[in-house]
Design an enzyme around this catalytic site. Structure first.
Site, mmCIF file in Angstrom:
data_model
loop_
_atom_site.group_PDB
_atom_site.id
_atom_site.type_symbol
_atom_site.label_atom_id
_atom_site.label_comp_id
_atom_site.label_asym_id
_atom_site.label_seq_id
_atom_site.Cartn_x
_atom_site.Cartn_y
_atom_site.Cartn_z
ATOM 1 N N GLN A 91 0.847 -1.201 0.000
ATOM 2 C CA GLN A 91 0.000 0.000 0.000
ATOM 3 C C GLN A 91 0.880 1.248 0.000
ATOM 4 O O GLN A 91 1.045 1.897 1.029
ATOM 5 C CB GLN A 91 -0.902 -0.030 1.253
ATOM 6 C CG GLN A 91 -1.951 1.031 1.290
ATOM 7 C CD GLN A 91 -3.096 0.715 0.368
ATOM 8 O OE1 GLN A 91 -3.449 -0.422 0.158
ATOM 9 N NE2 GLN A 91 -3.695 1.745 -0.183
ATOM 10 N N PHE A 92 1.432 1.596 -1.160
ATOM 11 C CA PHE A 92 2.305 2.769 -1.242
ATOM 12 C C PHE A 92 1.571 4.049 -0.882
ATOM 13 O O PHE A 92 2.178 5.031 -0.456
ATOM 14 C CB PHE A 92 2.955 2.881 -2.625
ATOM 15 C CG PHE A 92 2.030 3.361 -3.697
ATOM 16 C CD1 PHE A 92 1.960 4.717 -4.006
ATOM 17 C CD2 PHE A 92 1.235 2.476 -4.403
ATOM 18 C CE1 PHE A 92 1.106 5.176 -4.999
ATOM 19 C CE2 PHE A 92 0.386 2.921 -5.396
ATOM 20 C CZ PHE A 92 0.320 4.272 -5.688
ATOM 21 N N THR A 93 0.257 4.060 -0.996
ATOM 22 C CA THR A 93 -0.503 5.276 -0.712
ATOM 23 C C THR A 93 -0.483 5.657 0.773
ATOM 24 O O THR A 93 -0.884 6.766 1.115
ATOM 25 C CB THR A 93 -1.957 5.154 -1.200
ATOM 26 O OG1 THR A 93 -2.579 4.047 -0.549
ATOM 27 C CG2 THR A 93 -2.012 4.957 -2.713
#
Length: 163
Positions: A91-93
């Protein structure tokens, strides 16, 4: 620092990537759905610390007493204690910055050449710590993740702040 949003699940948590609509890659019952973000400066040590923290996190209730009396403590047992399952989704966000304007920037997220090995190490370490396979999605894929958040309980853990 690696960051994780850990959601306690009671029912099902499962990711499905966009290209094969409806294909389920991982499914768990009671346990954790971990949304893992890896940022600049993350190391093998930060991934190890975070895996240890997640595996030992005590957010499950004691079982009811033999006479049916409700549990004495709501958050006393760990994933290992209950034999729970894990689903880890990249989950890079989690590293979004909304400092300027309304469109988030993801510049603080690690590039795949750094993030993928740390993600894989995190998953492998967790599997060893809980002594069972860890379900995953596909790193970087566009997925639909469904979960039943028990409580709801969701905890943010940051390896840089060690909290």
């Amino acid at each position: 620092a690696a960051a994780a949003a850990v959601a306690r699940t009671q029912g099902e948590a499962a990711p499905s990537p966009a290209p094969a609509v409806g294909e389920v890659l991982g499914r768990i019952g009671a346990g954790f759905c971990v949304l893992l973000g890896i940022g600049h400066g993350d190391t093998k040590e930060s991934a190890q610390w975070l895996a240890d923290k997640v595996a030992g996190l005590r957010i499950f209730a004691d079982p009811p007493a033999a006479d049916g009396t409700p549990a004495q403590k709501d958050m006393n047992r760990s994933l290992r204690d209950i034999g729970g399952a894990l689903l880890v989704v990249s989950q890079f966000t989690l590293y979004a910055s909304t400092k300027k304007g309304n469109r988030p920037s993801f510049i603080r997220s690690a590039k795949p050449d750094i993030a993928i090995p740390l993600y894989e190490q995190f998953v492998t370490t967790l599997s060893q710590l809980i002594n069972k396979p860890v379900a995953t999605g596909v790193f970087g894929a566009d997925m639909q993740v469904q979960l039943i958040n028990d409580g709801p309980v969701t905890i943010i853990i940051d390896s840089k702040a060690k909290e």
